[in-house]
Design an enzyme around this catalytic site. Structure first.
Site, PDB file in Angstrom:
ATOM      1  N   LYS A  76      17.815  47.800  13.861  1.00  0.00           N
ATOM      2  CA  LYS A  76      16.818  48.872  13.960  1.00  0.00           C
ATOM      3  C   LYS A  76      16.105  48.879  15.315  1.00  0.00           C
ATOM      4  CE  LYS A  76      15.500  49.789   9.177  1.00  0.00           C
ATOM      5  NZ  LYS A  76      14.373  49.862   8.253  1.00  0.00           N
TER       6      LYS A  76
ATOM      7  N   ASP B 209      11.141  55.610   7.588  1.00  0.00           N
ATOM      8  CA  ASP B 209      10.611  54.672   6.578  1.00  0.00           C
ATOM      9  C   ASP B 209       9.198  55.055   6.119  1.00  0.00           C
ATOM     10  OD1 ASP B 209      12.874  53.068   6.409  1.00  0.00           O
ATOM     11  OD2 ASP B 209      12.229  51.748   8.038  1.00  0.00           O
TER      12      ASP B 209
ATOM     13  N   TYR C 239      11.757  46.082  -4.053  1.00  0.00           N
ATOM     14  CA  TYR C 239      12.290  46.800  -5.220  1.00  0.00           C
ATOM     15  C   TYR C 239      13.292  45.973  -6.027  1.00  0.00           C
ATOM     16  CZ  TYR C 239      16.100  47.859  -2.022  1.00  0.00           C
ATOM     17  OH  TYR C 239      17.135  47.747  -1.122  1.00  0.00           O
TER      18      TYR C 239
END
Ligand code: ATR
Length: 288
Positions: free
Chosen positions: A78, A115, A233
């Site tokens: 990223k 994001d 998550y």
């Protein structure tokens, strides 16, 4: 015989996209985009692209030259994607990382970071009444995910962000870099008054994730109306969320952020802003 039109295959004009990472095998993006491609009947393909960091730059340019519409970029690439882009969105520049690259018709690489968008859209979808400007937010962490959350909350008009990180220096450096007086670094672990009057609590650390220690936090002092959310998550119900639910706070799990952050890329590459639904959540969570 089954009529030929019940089969969908690629054609000579399929639009191509994918996710670059190393490793990329854990990525849910191919299933997520694949679900949407099938749902909307789009002539396109979204594939996993395992690319070693040393080959990242060459691979990115090659994908453009192969006619791809764009790619998502995941850890650890990223930050590497930023200097490769010819143009960066304001939010990508401020977050300091790129997760969505679009190849423009003229060959330029356009970098974006979705994001923070995913974070906000997830909360809005699950808790439509949320008003980010209505009270202080408490944000835990100071890593890459935290940067996206901070930029998004600032842009949504959060009046105060109380930032706590185990390594206080990282939080201070981040606050200095964001250069916004609304960010106030507070102690880790949180003191009870750090939660006083807060309307939102966000965990952006890896604590609570499968294989990681739990996030130990005493929520006493947090208003019962405050929304508590976790970017972890796996599991969906982290200890933080379970504790918050137990005391009556509204909670939002972290899967939706992953699903919503994918929307802008899908929209740009395949032409439809796709929907995040319960069926999609179930599909992404299910084994292949
Ligand atoms: P990401 O880019 O996914 O946010 P990261 O940069 O590795 O990942 O950041 C992980 C975050 O989780 C950091 O805020 C880290 O705190 P430090 O800055 O002090 O390292 C936090 N974190 C990880 N393990 C932790 C632990 N055992 N206790 C407290 N915080 C932890």
């Amino acid at each position: 015989m089954t009529p030929h039109h019940t089969y969908r295959t690629l054609t000579g004009t399929s639009r191509l996209a994918g996710v670059m990472g190393w490793p990329v095998s854990h990525s849910k993006s191919p299933r997520l985009h694949g679900y949407w491609l099938a749902k909307y009947g789009i002539d396109g393909c979204y594939m996993p692209l395992p690319v070693e960091p040393k080959n990242f730059q060459a691979a990115l340019i090659s994908l453009r030259d192969l006619g791809f519409s764009g790619v998502n970029v995941t850890i650890p690439q990223k930050e590497m994607a930023m200097p490769q882009c010819d143009e960066l969105s304001d939010r990508a520049r401020r977050i300091g990382a790129v997760n969505t690259v679009t190849f423009a018709k003229d060959g330029r690489l356009l970098g974006d970071n979705t994001d923070g968008f995913g974070f906000i859209e997830n909360l809005r979808q699950v808790a439509p009444e949320i008003a980010f400007a209505s009270g202080p937010a408490v944000v835990l962490g100071a890593g890459g995910a935290c940067r996206a959350v901070l930029v998004a909350l600032l842009d949504e008009g959060s009046p105060e962000i109380r930032l706590a990180n185990r390594t206080r220096k990282r939080a201070e450096d981040l606050a200095a870099e964001m250069n916004d007086p609304r960010i106030k670094v507070v102690d880790w672990p949180l003191s009870p008054d750090a939660l006083d009057g807060a309307s939102l609590v966000v965990n952006t650390t890896s604590l609570g994730m499968v294989g990681q220690p739990a996030l130990e936090i005493d929520l006493a002092g947090l208003p019962q109306t405050a929304l508590v959310t976790d970017i972890v998550y796996a599991p969906l119900m982290t200890d933080l969320l379970a504790q918050a639910r137990e005391r009556g706070n509204p909670i939002v799990d972290g899967l939706g952020m992953l699903l919503h952050q994918a929307r802008p890329g899908f929209h740009r590459w395949f032409g439809i802003d796709p929907e995040v639904t319960q069926e999609l959540r179930d599909f992404v969570l299910s084994p292949y």
